[in-house]
Design a protein around this motif. Sequence first.
Motif, PDB file in Angstrom:
ATOM      1  N   PRO A 153       0.765  -1.145  -0.093  1.00  0.00           N
ATOM      2  CA  PRO A 153       0.090  -0.020  -0.048  1.00  0.00           C
ATOM      3  C   PRO A 153       0.868   1.339  -0.017  1.00  0.00           C
ATOM      4  N   GLY A 195      -8.241  -1.418  -3.793  1.00  0.00           N
ATOM      5  CA  GLY A 195      -6.650  -1.469  -3.809  1.00  0.00           C
ATOM      6  C   GLY A 195      -6.329  -2.458  -2.827  1.00  0.00           C
ATOM      7  N   THR A 249      -3.687  -4.964  -2.049  1.00  0.00           N
ATOM      8  CA  THR A 249      -2.457  -5.432  -2.686  1.00  0.00           C
ATOM      9  C   THR A 249      -2.137  -6.909  -2.382  1.00  0.00           C
ATOM     10  N   MET A 261      -5.653  -5.693  -6.748  1.00  0.00           N
ATOM     11  CA  MET A 261      -5.832  -4.120  -6.816  1.00  0.00           C
ATOM     12  C   MET A 261      -6.017  -3.720  -8.292  1.00  0.00           C
ATOM     13  N   ALA A 311      -7.811  -0.516  -8.399  1.00  0.00           N
ATOM     14  CA  ALA A 311      -6.952   0.561  -8.234  1.00  0.00           C
ATOM     15  C   ALA A 311      -6.102   0.947  -9.353  1.00  0.00           C
ATOM     16  N   THR A 318      -6.424   1.503   0.094  1.00  0.00           N
ATOM     17  CA  THR A 318      -5.434   0.183  -0.180  1.00  0.00           C
ATOM     18  C   THR A 318      -4.790  -0.273   0.982  1.00  0.00           C
TER      19      THR A 318
END
Length: 498
Positions: A200, A268, A270, A291, A294, A319
Motif C-alpha cells: 500500500p 486496492g 495489494t 488491486m 486501483a 489500499t
Amino acid sequence: MQFKSHTQAPARLKSDCMVIPLFSDDARSNQHLKALPKNIENRVKSMVSRGVLSGKAGETVYLQDDSIKNTDMLLICGAGSVKQIDRESLRVFGGNMITALKNRKFKTVSLLIPDKFNMDKDHSAMSQSIVEGIVLGSYEYTRYKDAKQRSKWPERIVLIAPQKTNKPSFEDGIKTGRIAGWGQNLSRELIGHPSNYLTPQEMARVCRNLAKQYKFQCKVLSEAQIARLKMNCLLAVNAGSDKPVHFIIMSYKGPRAPQKPVCLVGKGITFDSGGISIKPAANMDEMKGDMGGAACVIASIASAAQLKLPVNLVALVPTTENLPSGSAYKPGDVLTALNGVTVEVLNTDAEGRLILADALAYSHRLKPAAIIDVATLTGAAKIALGFAAAAFFVNNDKLRKQFNQAADNSGERIWEMPLWKDYQEQIKSSIADIKNTGGRPAGTCTAAAFLNNFTGDFPWAHIDMAALDVEYKGGAYKPKGSSGYGVRLILEFLRNWK
Ligand code: BES
Ligand code: MN
Ligand code: ZN
C-alpha cells in the motif's frame, strides 16, 4: 517507442523497414500498393494470385526488395477483409505488426496506412486504434529479468497517412492512442508487481510521483486520519496486516471543465489471502492482482491529465492487504461504516466491498456528478460471464448509455446486471443493517447491492472486473499476464463526458 506522422509520398521516407498492410479481398481493396514502385506492386499481386500471400489477419511476411531506395526491408502484414475494418481489427493489426517486429533490430519502421483503414471522416479513431495496438502489443513485464532477456522494439514508428488525411485529427489520434496505451501498460505493470514490492505504501508513492509528473493533486491519508474519519470497514480489513493502510485521494481539474467532479473509486487490495476465512492455496498468487481496480483508476487519472481532458476528476484508492493474524478481523464482527451503516462480517474474504463502502461514502463530500467504482470484487463474476466481459451495474440512464458507447469504442466489454431489491433482501442481517455476503446465489449481484448502501442518490456505475485482471489466452495486442483492463474504457468514457 516514438510515433511520428508522415503526410508525404511514402518513397520519400527513410526507414529500416516499411510495413505494408494487405487486405484479403480482391485487388481493388489493395489500391494503396500503387503508392509503391511498380515492380513491388506486381510482385505482391503475383504472390497473392499464386496463394503465397493471403492477407488474412495475423499473416506477416518479410520481403527483401531494393527498389525502394530508402528502405531495407518490407513487412507484409495481413489486415483481413476491408469489410471488417473497425477499431478492434486495427488494434489487432497494430499488435500483430509490432509482434513481427520484435527483436528485429530495426530503429525506424514506417507503416503505409491504406485509405481503407479510415472508418470516419476525421481519421483520429483510425490512428488511435493502430497506435493502441502497437503500444499494447509491445508490453512485457521485465522488472525481474535482466536486460538481455528483454525484447527489443523499434525506436520510432512513422505512420504514413493516407491521401486527403485530416492531419490534425490524425495526429490527435496518435497522441490519444499513445497515452491510452501507456495508461493501460501502467495498469498492467502495477497489477504484475508482486505484493512484496507493491505494498500500500509503494502504491501511494507511485501515485504521488505520477501526480508530480503529470501535474495533478495527490493527498494520502494515513491510518490516524482514516480512524478520525471513522472509516472502520477499511481499518478492519487492514487489522490483520503489518503494513499500514492508506487512503489515496488524487484530483485533476481539466480546462473548461464543469464544476462537479466525476469520482473514480478503485479497490486496492495489494494481496487478498481471504483473511481468517482463508482462501485455498491453489492460484492464491493471483491475488496480488486484487488491486486491479486501483491500477485502473490510477492509470486513468494519470492519462486524463496527460491528455488534458476537459473534466474534473477525483480518484479514490483505499489500499491495504487482507491477511490473517492475531489482530485480524473475524467472522461475526460488526463494523460501523463511515456513513453509519452497520455491517455484520460473515466472511473476511468479502473484504473488497468493505473497503469500497467507506470510500464510496467518503465520495459524497465531493458532491460528485457521478461515481464510478472499479474492482476485482467477486469470483462469481467469472462464473456469470467468463472472461468475455466485466459485470456492470448502473443506476442512471445517461451513465448507462455513455458506458455502453465507451465499451463499444474501446473494445473493453461490459455487460449489465440487475440492481433489484431482491438482492438487498438477501444481504439483510439479523443483528446489523446488512451482512457482507449473501451466500452463493448471484454473488456478483449481492456484492453490487451491498455497495448500493453507500452510494446515496448519486449517479453511480459499478464495474466488477474480477475475471479480467489477468489475460490467460493471449491475443494480438494482449500479451499473457496482467491485462490492464478498464483503462481504455474509462478514458473513452471521460473523453466524451458531458
Ligand atoms: N478478490 C476476490 C474476488 C476475486 C476472485 C477476484 C477471483 C479475482 C479472481 C474477493 O475479495 C473475494 O474473495 N470474493 C469472494 C466473496 C465471497 C466470500 C462472498 C468470492 O468471490 O469468493
Ligand atoms: Mn477476498
Ligand atoms: Zn479481494
